[in-house]
Design a protein around this motif. Structure first.
Motif, PDB file in Angstrom:
ATOM      1  N   HIS A 176       1.053  -1.167  -0.009  1.00  0.00           N
ATOM      2  CA  HIS A 176       0.227   0.189  -0.139  1.00  0.00           C
ATOM      3  C   HIS A 176       0.939   1.211   0.027  1.00  0.00           C
ATOM      4  CE1 HIS A 176      -3.443  -2.630   0.695  1.00  0.00           C
ATOM      5  NE2 HIS A 176      -2.606  -3.052   1.839  1.00  0.00           N
ATOM      6  N   GLY A 177       2.159   1.118  -0.614  1.00  0.00           N
ATOM      7  CA  GLY A 177       3.095   2.275  -0.545  1.00  0.00           C
ATOM      8  C   GLY A 177       2.927   3.333  -1.935  1.00  0.00           C
ATOM      9  N   SER A 178       2.256   2.876  -2.881  1.00  0.00           N
ATOM     10  CA  SER A 178       2.058   3.856  -3.863  1.00  0.00           C
ATOM     11  C   SER A 178       1.600   5.054  -3.713  1.00  0.00           C
ATOM     12  CB  SER A 178       1.673   3.133  -5.064  1.00  0.00           C
ATOM     13  OG  SER A 178       0.311   3.055  -5.099  1.00  0.00           O
ATOM     14  N   ARG A 179       1.746   6.236  -4.153  1.00  0.00           N
ATOM     15  CA  ARG A 179       0.754   7.405  -3.864  1.00  0.00           C
ATOM     16  C   ARG A 179      -0.600   7.409  -4.156  1.00  0.00           C
ATOM     17  NH1 ARG A 179       1.958  11.950  -2.330  1.00  0.00           N
ATOM     18  NH2 ARG A 179       3.998  11.611  -2.425  1.00  0.00           N
ATOM     19  N   SER A 180      -1.155   6.524  -5.216  1.00  0.00           N
ATOM     20  CA  SER A 180      -2.363   6.426  -5.338  1.00  0.00           C
ATOM     21  C   SER A 180      -2.823   5.547  -4.195  1.00  0.00           C
ATOM     22  CB  SER A 180      -2.740   5.719  -6.617  1.00  0.00           C
ATOM     23  OG  SER A 180      -1.958   4.219  -6.840  1.00  0.00           O
TER      24      SER A 180
ATOM     25  N   LEU B  53      -1.769   5.378  -1.135  1.00  0.00           N
ATOM     26  CA  LEU B  53      -1.699   6.240   0.078  1.00  0.00           C
ATOM     27  C   LEU B  53      -2.809   7.289   0.073  1.00  0.00           C
ATOM     28  CD1 LEU B  53      -0.164   7.641   2.547  1.00  0.00           C
ATOM     29  CD2 LEU B  53       1.078   9.051   0.847  1.00  0.00           C
ATOM     30  N   ALA B  54      -3.129   7.716  -1.220  1.00  0.00           N
ATOM     31  CA  ALA B  54      -4.390   8.568  -1.069  1.00  0.00           C
ATOM     32  C   ALA B  54      -5.675   7.919  -0.886  1.00  0.00           C
ATOM     33  CB  ALA B  54      -4.310   9.509  -2.568  1.00  0.00           C
TER      34      ALA B  54
END
Length: 253
Positions: free
Chosen positions: A190-194, A196-197
């Motif tokens: 769950h570490g991508s920017r999307s 995270l958002a």
């Protein structure tokens, strides 16, 4: 990009160099080695510090672990809950039993083993059988659920869907009476920017809908359970106050 430690945690604590470098940069792996957050477990093999020796050996030989050591893997392999040892700690035993049900749907066999168990460890076996569920997402979540069992007043269920005014999201562990959500957070997936958002929006919606959301990392759940229990106890105390002030003295709908 995922953190090396988080990626290794999601892979069960041990992984080969080629697997890691397929996801993280070589420089990140080298920096983790220099910092001591990752160790070399063999030629081309890397592990988290303190990972079980049986898992290291099994990975080095290209094999699998069994019995209690299987709790360190992501999912139980073999389709048989009998490796749940009577003297295992609750978190370890629950992780194994949950994984057995998730992998092989052997509920009836687990119940039969609990019914026929005799000796000093039989009460623990029956307790684990009663609590085990195929709904648990992974051993990480199972260990967090076992920790929740030690917190007076807290009663969580895994993978509960929360809805509120058009919003719907599945949470890892939920106490519906106290409106507490416990999340087993893994940065590796769950570490991508999307992502995270998306997670931020999901947590915010739960909070403004009246849920107390507490998030725990793999390292805290596995290596700092006392701190996790302390946070959960504080969350329960706060939730009990909120329950008392709600209309009718009960949990909000």
């Amino acid at each position: 990009m995922p953190d090396v430690v988080d990626l290794l945690a999601d892979l069960g604590g041990v992984a080969r160099r080629g697997v890691l470098l397929g996801v993280v940069e070589r420089g990140d792996l080298e920096r983790a080695l220099a910092a001591g957050t990752v160790t070399r477990a063999g030629r081309g093999l890397y592990a988290l510090p303190g990972v079980d020796d049986a898992l290291r050996v099994a990975a080095d030989l290209g094999g699998v672990v069994s019995h209690a050591s299987a709790a360190l893997q992501h999912g139980f392999r073999g389709g048989d809950p009998r490796p749940v040892p009577a003297d295992a700690a609750m978190d370890e035993a629950l992780a194994i039993a949950d994984s057995a049900l998730r992998e092989s749907a052997c509920r009836r066999l687990l119940e039969e083993l609990a019914e026929t168990a005799r000796g000093p460890g039989s009460p623990r076996i029956r307790q684990v059988a009663a609590l085990a569920t195929e709904l648990a997402a992974n051993p990480f979540e199972s260990v967090l659920r076992a920790t929740c069992l030690d917190v007076p007043g807290l009663a969580v269920r895994p993978q509960v869907r929360i809805t509120d005014d058009g919003f719907s999201a599945r949470a890892d562990l939920v106490d519906e009476r106290l409106r507490i959500v416990c999340e087993a957070d893994s940065f590796a997936w769950h570490g991508s920017r999307s992502a995270l958002a998306s997670d931020a929006r999901r947590y915010n919606r739960m909070v403004v809908a009246g849920w107390i959301v507490v998030r725990f990392t793999y390292e805290d759940v596995m290596f700092h359970p006392d701190e996790v229990r302390a946070v959960l106890a504080r969350a329960v105390a706060l939730a009990e106050v909120l329950v008392d002030v709600r209309p009718g003295g009960g949990a909000a709908a």
